[in-house]
Scaffold this motif. Structure first.
Motif: not given
Length: 343
Positions: A63, A67, A69, A260, A264, A269-271, A273-274, A277
């Protein structure tokens, strides 16, 4: 213009410019470089500690490279169902990585996880799977080969509590399903499981506790646990133990979900979810295979084929009509397990 008036004018202009600049800066969102490092909490079941010790830094490095980050992942482990209840009661998990869908459905009921969580990732949101096998002492002195043997008089079986542990629940269902798949009736399945649990001298709260009871406290003739756990024990303790595969066992999936409501609120959320994944990526799948979890990737499965003995597996849906029905009939208060274990 006097010197004093000129100074006052310059002061006013400086003050106005500074105020405008501060206001503009305050209105801008924080960038990844200016923000604090993102912290994710992965609430998982207890035999997954070693897996995520390897997954977490691998994901963080990946990551960071993609990114810029920085992400830190913290862990919480315990019996799967106990962990789910902790999240339901306020433990702020970013993601949950459990060993049965029923534990995530509990979080759906509490409004923490989306009802369609199983459709948000491939393979019913289960990036890898396992099954229940036996760990016996060297030489297999009690000649334990199949589920019937665990119910014989004089056999001490180590298994965690099905009320608090997905590990224990899978063991219970595997034995019950074995009787059904062999052509037995519900009454015969109940009899087998009743005799098996009469042979359990202690019910630990989770799978890792059961492993400790068997390997370090040296209690019991056989430990029933996940395939990945018994292989790790063999790896650590060498020739002191042997792995036995029953003729039939249960498909034990490891479902995952983003929490969630938490992500939120925290804006992560982005991190989160990644992170989940990544478990499906080729590097993530390879790490799982190295920890003796059966991968979904065909390429990784082929590469590690020697690690996974072929075995006939049935699903919870196939024999029990799904986790919700299995939970209600067998593990809710007053269900089959309570009746069996109180006898």
């Amino acid at each position: 213009m006097s010197k004093q008036n000129a100074l006052s004018s310059r002061t006013r202009r400086w003050f106005l410019a500074s105020t405008l600049a501060l206001g503009a800066a305050a209105s801008l969102p924080l960038t990844a470089s200016a923000a604090e490092p993102v912290v994710l909490l992965n609430v998982s079941y207890d035999v997954m500690r070693e897996l995520f010790k390897d997954i977490n830094p691998a994901f963080a490095a990946d990551w960071k490279a993609k990114t810029g980050e920085t992400v830190t992942i913290k862990q919480s482990h315990g019996g799967s169902s106990k962990q789910a209840r902790s999240v339901a009661d306020g433990l702020e998990a970013s993601v949950v990585t459990m060993n049965q869908a029923n534990d995530i459905d509990l979080l759906v009921d509490r409004g923490l996880v989306a009802p369609d969580w199983a459709k948000k990732f491939p393979n019913n949101a289960a990036p890898f799977y396992s099954t229940m096998v036996y760990l016996v002492r060297k030489g297999n002195p009690k000649q334990i080969k199949d589920w019937d043997d665990l119910a014989k008089p004089g056999i001490k079986v180590i298994v965690p509590n099905p009320k608090t542990s997905g590990n224990g629940r899978y063991t219970y269902l595997a034995a019950w399903g074995y009787a059904i798949k062999k052509g037995g009736t519900e009454a015969q399945a109940r009899d087998l499981v009743t005799r098996l649990f009469k042979n359990v001298p202690v019910l630990d709260g989770g799978g890792r506790g059961a492993t400790t009871t068997f390997t370090q406290r040296e209690i019991g003739d056989v430990l029933v646990t996940f395939e990945n756990e018994v292989q790790l024990v063999r790896k650590e303790f060498g020739d002191n133990f042997e792995v036995v595969y029953p003729s039939i066992s249960i498909l034990a999936e490891s479902p995952v979900a983003v929490v969630d409501k938490v992500v939120d609120r925290q804006g992560i959320r982005k991190e989160a979810t990644a992170y989940l994944q990544y478990l499906y990526s080729e590097p993530g799948q390879e790490i799982a295979a190295k920890h003796f979890l059966r991968p979904r990737s065909a390429a990784v499965t082929k590469k590690y084929a020697a690690s996974f003995k072929p075995i006939s597996l049935f699903t919870v849906d196939e024999v029990f009509g799904g986790w919700k029905q299995a939970q209600k009939k067998h593990f809710d208060d007053g269900g089959e397990f309570d009746k069996i274990y109180q006898k």
